[in-house]
Design an enzyme around this catalytic site. Structure first.
Site, PDB file in Angstrom:
ATOM      1  N   ASP A 196      76.697  75.548  96.744  1.00  0.00           N
ATOM      2  CA  ASP A 196      74.900  75.479  96.646  1.00  0.00           C
ATOM      3  C   ASP A 196      74.685  76.502  97.122  1.00  0.00           C
ATOM      4  O   ASP A 196      74.192  76.735  98.249  1.00  0.00           O
ATOM      5  CB  ASP A 196      74.572  74.153  97.032  1.00  0.00           C
ATOM      6  CG  ASP A 196      72.880  73.752  97.124  1.00  0.00           C
ATOM      7  OD1 ASP A 196      72.420  75.367  97.163  1.00  0.00           O
ATOM      8  OD2 ASP A 196      72.731  72.604  97.631  1.00  0.00           O
ATOM      9  N   ILE A 197      73.958  77.865  96.816  1.00  0.00           N
ATOM     10  CA  ILE A 197      73.107  78.864  97.834  1.00  0.00           C
ATOM     11  C   ILE A 197      72.377  78.818  98.413  1.00  0.00           C
ATOM     12  O   ILE A 197      72.831  79.845  99.402  1.00  0.00           O
ATOM     13  CB  ILE A 197      72.555  79.710  96.099  1.00  0.00           C
ATOM     14  CG1 ILE A 197      72.292  81.284  96.281  1.00  0.00           C
ATOM     15  CG2 ILE A 197      71.226  79.564  95.832  1.00  0.00           C
ATOM     16  CD1 ILE A 197      72.324  82.150  95.735  1.00  0.00           C
ATOM     17  N   ASN A 225      60.648  83.093  88.389  1.00  0.00           N
ATOM     18  CA  ASN A 225      59.833  83.341  86.748  1.00  0.00           C
ATOM     19  C   ASN A 225      58.466  84.145  87.502  1.00  0.00           C
ATOM     20  O   ASN A 225      59.018  84.264  88.727  1.00  0.00           O
ATOM     21  CB  ASN A 225      59.215  82.357  86.394  1.00  0.00           C
ATOM     22  CG  ASN A 225      58.885  81.084  87.411  1.00  0.00           C
ATOM     23  OD1 ASN A 225      57.511  81.743  88.232  1.00  0.00           O
ATOM     24  ND2 ASN A 225      58.834  80.093  87.408  1.00  0.00           N
ATOM     25  N   GLY A 265      65.958  74.502  88.059  1.00  0.00           N
ATOM     26  CA  GLY A 265      67.116  75.582  88.322  1.00  0.00           C
ATOM     27  C   GLY A 265      67.536  75.811  89.481  1.00  0.00           C
ATOM     28  O   GLY A 265      67.010  75.030  91.122  1.00  0.00           O
ATOM     29  N   VAL A 266      67.455  76.850  90.262  1.00  0.00           N
ATOM     30  CA  VAL A 266      68.414  77.457  91.389  1.00  0.00           C
ATOM     31  C   VAL A 266      66.803  77.452  91.767  1.00  0.00           C
ATOM     32  O   VAL A 266      66.273  77.214  93.388  1.00  0.00           O
ATOM     33  CB  VAL A 266      68.796  78.586  91.355  1.00  0.00           C
ATOM     34  CG1 VAL A 266      68.582  79.880  90.677  1.00  0.00           C
ATOM     35  CG2 VAL A 266      69.959  78.990  92.739  1.00  0.00           C
ATOM     36  N   ASP A 267      65.207  78.266  91.302  1.00  0.00           N
ATOM     37  CA  ASP A 267      64.683  78.211  91.567  1.00  0.00           C
ATOM     38  C   ASP A 267      64.151  77.154  92.607  1.00  0.00           C
ATOM     39  O   ASP A 267      63.226  77.090  93.538  1.00  0.00           O
ATOM     40  CB  ASP A 267      63.580  78.910  90.737  1.00  0.00           C
ATOM     41  CG  ASP A 267      62.082  79.081  91.070  1.00  0.00           C
ATOM     42  OD1 ASP A 267      61.989  79.626  92.221  1.00  0.00           O
ATOM     43  OD2 ASP A 267      61.420  79.586  89.946  1.00  0.00           O
ATOM     44  N   THR A 317      71.026  82.997  83.081  1.00  0.00           N
ATOM     45  CA  THR A 317      72.492  82.088  82.185  1.00  0.00           C
ATOM     46  C   THR A 317      72.347  80.671  82.256  1.00  0.00           C
ATOM     47  O   THR A 317      73.044  79.775  81.939  1.00  0.00           O
ATOM     48  CB  THR A 317      73.461  82.311  82.597  1.00  0.00           C
ATOM     49  OG1 THR A 317      73.981  81.768  84.243  1.00  0.00           O
ATOM     50  CG2 THR A 317      74.527  83.953  82.494  1.00  0.00           C
ATOM     51  N   GLY A 318      70.688  79.970  82.787  1.00  0.00           N
ATOM     52  CA  GLY A 318      70.618  78.844  83.105  1.00  0.00           C
ATOM     53  C   GLY A 318      69.799  78.141  81.954  1.00  0.00           C
ATOM     54  O   GLY A 318      69.707  78.869  80.407  1.00  0.00           O
ATOM     55  N   TYR A 368      67.125  80.395  80.763  1.00  0.00           N
ATOM     56  CA  TYR A 368      66.740  81.342  80.347  1.00  0.00           C
ATOM     57  C   TYR A 368      67.975  82.084  79.041  1.00  0.00           C
ATOM     58  O   TYR A 368      67.790  83.478  78.091  1.00  0.00           O
ATOM     59  CB  TYR A 368      66.159  82.298  81.427  1.00  0.00           C
ATOM     60  CG  TYR A 368      65.294  82.324  81.964  1.00  0.00           C
ATOM     61  CD1 TYR A 368      64.450  81.882  81.463  1.00  0.00           C
ATOM     62  CD2 TYR A 368      65.116  83.919  82.784  1.00  0.00           C
ATOM     63  CE1 TYR A 368      62.998  81.465  82.351  1.00  0.00           C
ATOM     64  CE2 TYR A 368      62.880  83.325  83.245  1.00  0.00           C
ATOM     65  CZ  TYR A 368      62.525  82.740  83.056  1.00  0.00           C
ATOM     66  OH  TYR A 368      61.636  82.781  82.995  1.00  0.00           O
TER      67      TYR A 368
HETATM   68  P1  ADP Z   1      67.713  81.140  84.937  1.00  0.00           P
HETATM   69  O1  ADP Z   1      65.548  80.564  84.536  1.00  0.00           O
HETATM   70  O2  ADP Z   1      67.407  82.520  85.690  1.00  0.00           O
HETATM   71  O3  ADP Z   1      68.314  80.416  83.817  1.00  0.00           O
HETATM   72  P2  ADP Z   1      68.424  78.406  86.034  1.00  0.00           P
HETATM   73  O4  ADP Z   1      67.964  78.594  87.475  1.00  0.00           O
HETATM   74  O5  ADP Z   1      68.299  78.063  84.940  1.00  0.00           O
HETATM   75  O6  ADP Z   1      67.964  80.042  86.108  1.00  0.00           O
HETATM   76  O7  ADP Z   1      70.342  78.856  86.649  1.00  0.00           O
HETATM   77  C1  ADP Z   1      70.135  79.891  86.562  1.00  0.00           C
HETATM   78  C2  ADP Z   1      72.015  79.833  87.303  1.00  0.00           C
HETATM   79  O8  ADP Z   1      71.856  78.254  88.856  1.00  0.00           O
HETATM   80  C3  ADP Z   1      72.590  78.554  86.711  1.00  0.00           C
HETATM   81  O9  ADP Z   1      74.175  79.173  86.181  1.00  0.00           O
HETATM   82  C4  ADP Z   1      72.808  77.273  87.414  1.00  0.00           C
HETATM   83  O10 ADP Z   1      73.808  76.107  86.595  1.00  0.00           O
HETATM   84  C5  ADP Z   1      72.640  78.333  88.962  1.00  0.00           C
HETATM   85  N1  ADP Z   1      72.302  76.982  90.099  1.00  0.00           N
HETATM   86  C6  ADP Z   1      71.661  75.815  89.712  1.00  0.00           C
HETATM   87  N2  ADP Z   1      71.056  75.363  90.900  1.00  0.00           N
HETATM   88  C7  ADP Z   1      71.718  76.161  91.543  1.00  0.00           C
HETATM   89  C8  ADP Z   1      72.244  75.954  93.341  1.00  0.00           C
HETATM   90  N3  ADP Z   1      71.505  75.723  94.329  1.00  0.00           N
HETATM   91  N4  ADP Z   1      72.578  77.098  93.700  1.00  0.00           N
HETATM   92  C9  ADP Z   1      73.016  78.272  93.098  1.00  0.00           C
HETATM   93  N5  ADP Z   1      73.451  78.404  91.657  1.00  0.00           N
HETATM   94  C10 ADP Z   1      72.262  77.253  91.129  1.00  0.00           C
END
Ligand code: ADP
Length: 168
Positions: free
Chosen positions: A10-11, A24, A32-34, A118-119, A121
């Protein structure tokens, strides 16, 4: 040259100088990660992001890390995948290059990236991983970079692409 390694984590838990957020263009915080980064950094992040007034796709802007272990957050909106003919590869490459430039400008030595675009988007994983890893490896600065993959499929693809690139 920058070095890169692929890790599964988890980043928001990574202790580095800079983590990159797959943001965004409004920099308003999403899923997601945001969403994970905004929750972990605390409410000051939203205030700081709103002051930045958005960010075009492929560019990158910086805030403090607030409650994260990371010192700064580099916010970069990735391209939304349509069919590959709307400059998606060029824009994804720009996300990595511009984020790395912000890291150097902010005196970072260690940087962690998520898999941008890659999530939600929808950018196909393998070509995205190829762009991510080749762009980081070609970047001419003394940075130690981690590609941080959360889910198993993402981690597997990044490991495979990393192995292909390093075997060359
Ligand atoms: P985007 O909108 O750029 O596609 P997302 O957040 O939907 O971004 O997904 C981008 C990547 O981040 C995906 O591989 C998702 O599994 C990953 N992700 C989501 N949460 C975390 C986290 N806490 N740490 C690392 N990667 C994450």
């Amino acid at each position: 040259m920058a070095t890169v390694q692929v890790v599964q984590a988890d980043i928001t838990t990574i202790r580095v100088d800079a983590i990159v957020n797959a943001a965004n263009t409004g920099l308003v915080g999403g899923g997601g990660v945001d969403g994970a980064i905004h929750r972990a950094a605390g409410p000051q992040l939203d205030i700081a992001c709103r002051r930045l007034g958005g960010c075009p796709t492929g560019e990158a802007k910086v805030t403090p890390g607030f409650e994260l272990p990371a010192r700064i957050i580099i916010h970069t909106p990735g391209p939304i995948w349509r069919d590959g003919s709307f400059e998606e590869p060029k824009l994804l490459r720009a996300c990595y290059v511009n984020s790395l430039k912000r890291a150097v400008e902010n005196h970072c030595q260690t940087v962690a990236f998520p898999s941008i675009s890659t999530g939600v988007y929808g950018y196909p994983l393998k070509p995205a991983a190829e762009i991510a890893l080749t762009t980081i490896r070609a970047f001419d600065a003394p940075l130690d970079v981690q590609m941080v993959c959360l889910d198993d499929p993402t981690y597997a693809v990044y490991r495979d692409v990393f192995a292909e690139l390093t075997a060359k």
